[in-house]
Structures are given as C-alpha cells and as structure tokens.
Design an enzyme around this catalytic site. Structure first.
Site, PDB file in Angstrom:
ATOM      1  N   ASN A 155       0.830  -1.212   0.000  1.00 44.30           N
ATOM      2  CA  ASN A 155       0.000   0.000   0.000  1.00 44.30           C
ATOM      3  C   ASN A 155       0.862   1.259   0.000  1.00 44.30           C
ATOM      4  OD1 ASN A 155      -2.310  -1.569   0.095  1.00 44.30           O
ATOM      5  ND2 ASN A 155      -2.729  -1.196   2.257  1.00 44.30           N
ATOM      6  N   ARG A 157      -5.670   2.190 -13.042  1.00 48.01           N
ATOM      7  CA  ARG A 157      -4.303   2.363 -12.567  1.00 48.01           C
ATOM      8  C   ARG A 157      -3.612   1.043 -12.239  1.00 48.01           C
ATOM      9  NH1 ARG A 157      -4.580   6.593  -8.721  1.00 48.01           N
ATOM     10  NH2 ARG A 157      -4.032   8.055 -10.360  1.00 48.01           N
ATOM     11  N   HIS A 190     -15.891   3.306 -14.577  1.00 43.79           N
ATOM     12  CA  HIS A 190     -15.713   2.480 -13.381  1.00 43.79           C
ATOM     13  C   HIS A 190     -16.973   1.670 -13.074  1.00 43.79           C
ATOM     14  CE1 HIS A 190     -14.934   2.042  -8.877  1.00 43.79           C
ATOM     15  NE2 HIS A 190     -13.814   1.586  -9.410  1.00 43.79           N
ATOM     16  N   TYR A 201     -12.470  -9.837  -1.795  1.00 47.06           N
ATOM     17  CA  TYR A 201     -13.176  -8.585  -1.548  1.00 47.06           C
ATOM     18  C   TYR A 201     -14.649  -8.858  -1.257  1.00 47.06           C
ATOM     19  CZ  TYR A 201      -9.235  -6.212  -3.946  1.00 47.06           C
ATOM     20  OH  TYR A 201      -8.001  -5.747  -4.336  1.00 47.06           O
ATOM     21  N   ARG A 240     -14.318   2.089   5.064  1.00 40.13           N
ATOM     22  CA  ARG A 240     -13.116   1.274   5.264  1.00 40.13           C
ATOM     23  C   ARG A 240     -11.843   2.110   5.303  1.00 40.13           C
ATOM     24  NH1 ARG A 240      -9.554  -0.786   1.438  1.00 40.13           N
ATOM     25  NH2 ARG A 240     -11.005  -0.310  -0.236  1.00 40.13           N
TER      26      ARG A 240
END
Length: 703
Positions: free
Chosen positions: A50, A403, A433, A466, A562
């Site tokens: 991250n 990305r 998206h 996810y 989150r």
C-alpha cells in the site's frame, strides 16, 4: 435559525493523512495474537505494498504540484508543502512500527520451526549448499556496475532492490559500485541441510560474495537500498487520436518517473547515503532508513510456499449462492425474480456462468459489458471472445486507464478485438468504473434483456478476497436503462431519462443530495431520519457538508468507511449525530451500500462509486436501487451486523484517531458471521458438499 459556516478547515481531515491512518489500522492487524502467524505477516506485506502505491501516485502528485509552484490549501487547511511534511513524519513512524511487528513475527516463527537468518548464522553444511547455489544460480545473472567519471550513475527501475558497494579499486582510489538484486530469483532462499526450515535473503547471499563481483578491489561496505518512482499515468486526452497508443506511450514514460522515496538499510556510512541522495536528487525527508530487510512485500510469496498451512487461515471457500442452489438454467431463474449475490461468502461463479452460458446460447443475440480490472487468466474475457467467435454481437468497454492494470487491459482489449468483439475505450476525460453486463436474448415472447450490476470488478480472483454485492435482473426497466447506458458510451446518444439507474457524472451527486435532503425533511415532518452508508472512501467536501446538514437537522448518520474519511465525527453542533467506523479483517471490505429510512418506506441502493470527487465528477459510475423486500431485509441485516462488529471495527474519535471496538464477553465478527451464515444456508438446502464447492460453469477448451 443562525446559519453555520460548514467550510471551516477544522471540520475536515486531509485525504492523504486519513489514508495513512487507514494503512495504520491495517498494520495493527499484524499485532493481533489470535490471528495465525503468517496471516499477521501478510498484513505487514499488505501495508508495505500500500505504501509503495501511495508514494508512487499520491506523494508523487504532491511533489509535482510543489515543483510547479502550486501550494494552495486543501479543505483541512493544509498547504501542499505542509501535507508533504506531515506525510513524511507519519510515514516514517509507520514504517518503524511495521518493522517492529515484522521482526517480532519472525522471532515467533523461529520458535515454531521456521527460521529466517543471516548467512553468517548458517551451519558449515548449509554454507556449502549456499556456495554452490550462488555459483550455479545467482552469479550468472548478476551485473556489477561501477560508478565513476566514465560510467555515470545508471537508471534504476522502480521498486527494484539494489546494493550500493563502497570499494577501493585497483588504482587504490575510493569508489562506488552498484549491483541489482535479480527479481527473477526467489527473494527468500530455503537452505538445505539445516535440520529445521531455514531461509536467507537473496541480497545477503550476494553481499557475502561481493568480492567475486569486484575482483581485485577491497570491499569497504555494502548497503541494500530500494527506490520508489513517480508512476502516475499522464495521458492528455484533449489532443489524441488513439487512446490505446497514447496509454502505451505513457506507460513507457512511467518506467522512468522521478524518484520519490529511497529505502536503505540503516547505516552509519554517510558516504553511501550522500552518494545515493545526490544521484537520485532526494531530500532527507524522502529517505527511509530501515532496521530490517527491505521490501516486506516479499512475504506474500513466502507465505504461499508449500508446508506453510499450519500458520495460515483455513482456505475460505465461497458457497453456492442462497438463491441459486443448483445448476439450473440461469436465464430461467433470473426471469422468475431478481437474484442478489454477496461475495465472497457466495461464489462469483454465477456471474462467470452468465457470460459463459450466453456465449454458447443460440438464443443470445448480443452481450455488452464493462471491464475495469480483470484477472490474469479471466474466464469472463475468454467467454466474451468465444461469444464473438460464435457470431454474437459483443461490445466491451475496456477501461485502459485503470491504474496499474493498464498493460493487462491493453492485452485483453487486443485479444477481444482479434476475436471479433467491438471494443470501446470509454468517454474522453472520464474513467469508466461502472460494473454492468447486458445480455440480449430472443425468446418465445420476444426480446428479453438480462442485466448484472455490481459493486466490484469482474475479477474472479479478487471476488474471493473482496466483499461485494451484485444484482441479477430481467426487469424491463433495468434492461432499457442498460441499453441506453451502453448506447451513451459507444455512440453520440444524448443522456436518457433513466427508469432505475443513476449515472455519474450526470446525476449521481444530485441524487445523493436528494436522498439526504429527504431524510432531513422526514425529521421536520416528525419522523425519524436515519442514514446508513457503507463505502471505501468518503472525501468529497460538498457531500460531507450535506451530511453535516443532516446531522444538524437531527438525522442519525451511521457511516461504515473502510479507508479514507475526510469527515470529522462527533463535533459539537456539527456532527454529533454522525458515527464513523472502519472494518478491517480477513476480507477487504469493498461493497458500496446506501440505506435511507425514508419515513419507514426504506430505500436501498448499491453502487460502483465511493463518495469522492473523482467518482462523482470524473468517472462513469452507476448507482442502482434494490427493490425486492426480501433483498432489502437481507442487506439491512448485513448492515446491522457491521454496526455490531466488535472484532474488526475501529471507531473514529472526534480528534480523528480510531479506536478498536472491543467486547470480550460477546465478540461479534461481521465477516466470520457472514461466512458461517453462508455455510448454514448451503447445509439447510441439503446441497452435497461436492456440489456446493463445484464451479457452476464449465471451461470451454478455448478458455
């Protein structure tokens, strides 16, 4: 009533510092003793990965602004330079904690029979094996590089691990050299003949043998270092003829982006540190001295090595969906009623099966789909290609600017075009998206349209990790909207009057305001106003101000966010009626759910969009209603479960810090409970285990 100024900087948190707080919450999962050891180590690896992306994109973007002379204040009142200073201080502290946790976990692993050590600690027998491994495997791929007047400092690729070598050369002059640690070899090498499982780092093997690489020179010091470069994609869409070629050109530029961070092993050697900082043009705050092995992302592969299962979770197996207990005709099942899917607790297979079945079904005339991020060997892409080869009209919007998935998406786009699909790349200036599939089928009573709408990507791999939701429907109004949506993307159609869907950037922001204003009006009318929202990020200043208006107006607002949250909860007179919690656990919380009490007539929506400026202003997104009473009840129960979580939940305090919610007497984990419910539902339907776990689609030979 006196108006309240909702623009004050103290009402907002900075986006970048809020993200660092989120990454810290993830990192702290590495300290939870009830979590298996290697799962804890994976949390260290996740936060390291991250941080890589954060520096490559967000920090690099701030440096670009600073160098362009832009130093305006954000909503929280911080200038660009102040943000960079605070990011550096916060990130340095976080990296120290990261390595504290890492070294503690490695020590615990050693007491459990897995040892990671220096080459100098290896037995004589093990050293013999390592010497042979170095000669046969490592040495042939190494390239020592001298740096002097005739050989300038070379270009070092992003995220590569290197060694800076201080030497006295054959002319008895002090000099510097570089060696790249080859990424084509395993970073952690298991040593044979040590009795217990023993690993050493590849760079340590090279350091021990540096005299071979600089033969005839005296080695004074060797320091490992790692570089992070600006990797944001810069595509000028205002003046291009071919988006695919422009993205490819920008990808080549990305590889040579400016350095934004230097990690190096903690050293007292100021000469090496100065040598690197001068050649890479980095300031002190961009340098991270690390007390431990560089690049903790290597522990992802380490945890996946054979024999590591005792220190990992048991495999998390998605179950057959509650509403699709068998291999029945999907089209028939969807015609009967809308079907709700909840991943990863329920399998993603029905989505793959829908496209796969449509590819072979002679009644299917057309398939249209958006693709943002897909897996490396995507069965959905394979099914779309097969559909085109079978003569169906296949239209696929592939988002080339997703990305770090750009190269992957270019490959898929070309493969789909070769198969005969009509591939489009979206609208100029906007990322697409939205997650939607439209299947047009000729049936006995005429043309029927089947639609899938989701909160997450069409990626069969991440669908196991996810949490996301999807809706399968044959509702004519959804079908009509889906057709209009694809016509808008592929042609010159004017935006339609929607029946069910709400689309960004055309109307989603206004819809959000309308729904929040309605809750304020409900309170004024004497009803209870209540909003529950679950998303990944909340940073849009105008939406935050609208939520403040709701709180001031007496609406109860419960936010489950989150990651990034720019809203400050619990501010007297402003956000007293707002709570913010973040759920961090084994699954990555990704679903976007929006519930409004509406005076007892509940309204519930799912979406691909978070409440961020980019989602509301610069992306094509979809926001869609869930209308079945059964589904509304089910999703509301899931939201209530998240609000009761006291295992993975962290509550925002009014000062912006997060405190873990705990209740030792009655622990409630939303993620564990949802998995147990999926198992119980499958068992209640008496589905044999071998059927429950069997894929719902068959792989074609071309897949």
């Amino acid at each position: 009533m006196k108006s309240i100024d909702l623009n004050k900087p103290e009402y907002f948190f900075n986006r970048e510092l809020s993200w660092l707080k989120f990454n810290l919450r993830v990192l702290k999962e590495a300290a939870v003793k009830t979590t298996p050891l290697l799962e804890r180590l994976k949390f260290v690896a996740i936060t390291a990965s991250n941080l890589d992306e954060f520096f490559m994109v967000r920090v690099a973007g701030l440096w670009d602004k600073w160098e362009d002379g832009i130093n305006q204040r954000d909503a929280s009142g911080l200038t660009v330079k102040e943000q960079l200073d605070e990011i550096s201080a916060s990130a340095h502290e976080q990296v120290k904690l990261q390595y504290k946790y890492m070294l503690s976990i490695l020590k615990e692993l050693e007491s459990n029979g897995i040892r990671i050590c220096r080459v100098s600690k290896i037995s004589e027998k093990g050293r013999g094996w390592l010497d042979e491994y170095y000669r046969e495997v490592v040495y042939p791929v190494l390239t020592p590089m001298a740096v002097d007047a005739s050989r300038p400092f070379p270009f070092l690729a992003n995220k590569t691990l290197n060694l800076a070598v201080e030497i006295i050369n054959q002319d008895e002059e002090q000099s510097m050299g570089l060696v790249q640690v080859p990424s084509v070899l395993p970073r952690l090498v298991e040593v044979e003949g040590e009795g217990k499982r023993t690993f050493v780092f590849l760079e340590d093997i090279i350091i021990e043998n540096c005299h071979d690489l600089f033969n005839g020179c005296q080695i004074l010091d060797v320091v490992p270092f790692r570089l992070t470069r600006d990797s944001d994609l810069d595509v000028d869409e205002d003046d291009i003829d071919n988006l695919l070629k422009e993205v490819e050109k920008s990808l080549r530029k990305r590889k040579r982006g400016a350095a934004v961070r230097l990690e190096l092993n903690k050293t007292a050697n100021l000469r090496i540190k100065k040598f690197l900082s001068n050649n890479l043009d980095l300031s002190e705050q961009e340098i991270f001295e690390i007390n431990g092995p560089l690049d903790a992302t290597c522990f992802f592969k380490f945890a996946s090595l054979s024999g590591m299962w005792p220190w990992l979770y048991e495999p998390f197996v998605p179950q057959r969906p509650l509403e699709l207990p068998d291999d029945s005709d999907l089209f028939s099942a969807i015609r009967k009623k809308d079907i709700l899917l909840h991943h990863p607790y329920e399998s993603f297979d029905p989505v793959v099966k829908l496209v796969s079945d449509a590819a072979s079904d002679p009644k299917v005339l057309a398939i249209k789909q958006t693709l943002y991020r897909v897996s490396g060997n995507s069965p959905i892409v394979a099914a779309l290609a097969r559909a085109a080869e079978n003569g169906k009209q296949v239209t696929v919007l592939v988002e080339l600017k997703a990305r770090f998935d750009e190269e992957n998406n270019i490959i898929w786009a070309r493969r789909l075009e070769q198969a005969g699909c009509h591939v489009i790349y979206g609208l100029v200036g906007l990322k697409t998206h939205a997650k939607i599939i439209l299947i047009v089928r000729k049936e006995a009573d005429g043309i029927k349209r089947y639609v899938h709408l989701g909160t997450g990507n069409y990626n069969d791999n991440t669908a196991k990790l996810y949490t996301d939701m999807g809706l399968l429907t044959a509702n004519d109004q959804f079908g009509s909207d889906a057709s209009a949506f694809f016509n808008l993307l592929s042609g010159y159609s004017q935006p339609p009057l929607w029946n069910k869907l709400v689309m960004a950037p055309l109307g989603l922001r206004d819809k959000i305001y309308e729904l929040i204003d309605n809750e304020i009006a409900q309170v004024k009318a004497g009803n209870k106003g209540h909003i529950i929202v679950k998303m990944n990020s909340l940073i849009d200043q105008q939406v935050i101000q609208k939520l403040y208006e709701a709180s001031i107006g007496g609406v109860q607002v419960e936010l489950i966010v989150r990651g990034i949250c720019g809203l400050r909860a619990g501010v007297e007179g402003i956000s007293e009626n707002i709570t913010v919690r973040s759920i961090v656990g084994r699954q990555l919380e990704h679903s976007r759910i929006f519930w409004f009490a509406n005076g007892g007539e509940q309204q519930l929506y799912l979406s691909s969009a978070d409440w961020m400026p980019r989602n509301l202003n610069d992306r094509v997104e979809l926001f869609f209603p869930v209308e079945s009473e059964e589904h509304i009840k089910r999703i509301k129960e899931i939201l209530d479960l998240y609000l009761r979580d006291n295992v993975g939940a962290h509550m925002m305090q009014s000062n912006g810090t997060y405190r873990r919610v705990t209740n030792k007497a009655t622990p409630v984990s939303a993620q564990s409970s949802l998995y147990e419910e999926a198992l119980l539902a499958a068992a209640a339907d008496k589905i044999p285990m071998e059927v429950r776990l069997r894929p719902m689609y068959s792989k074609d030979s071309k897949e």
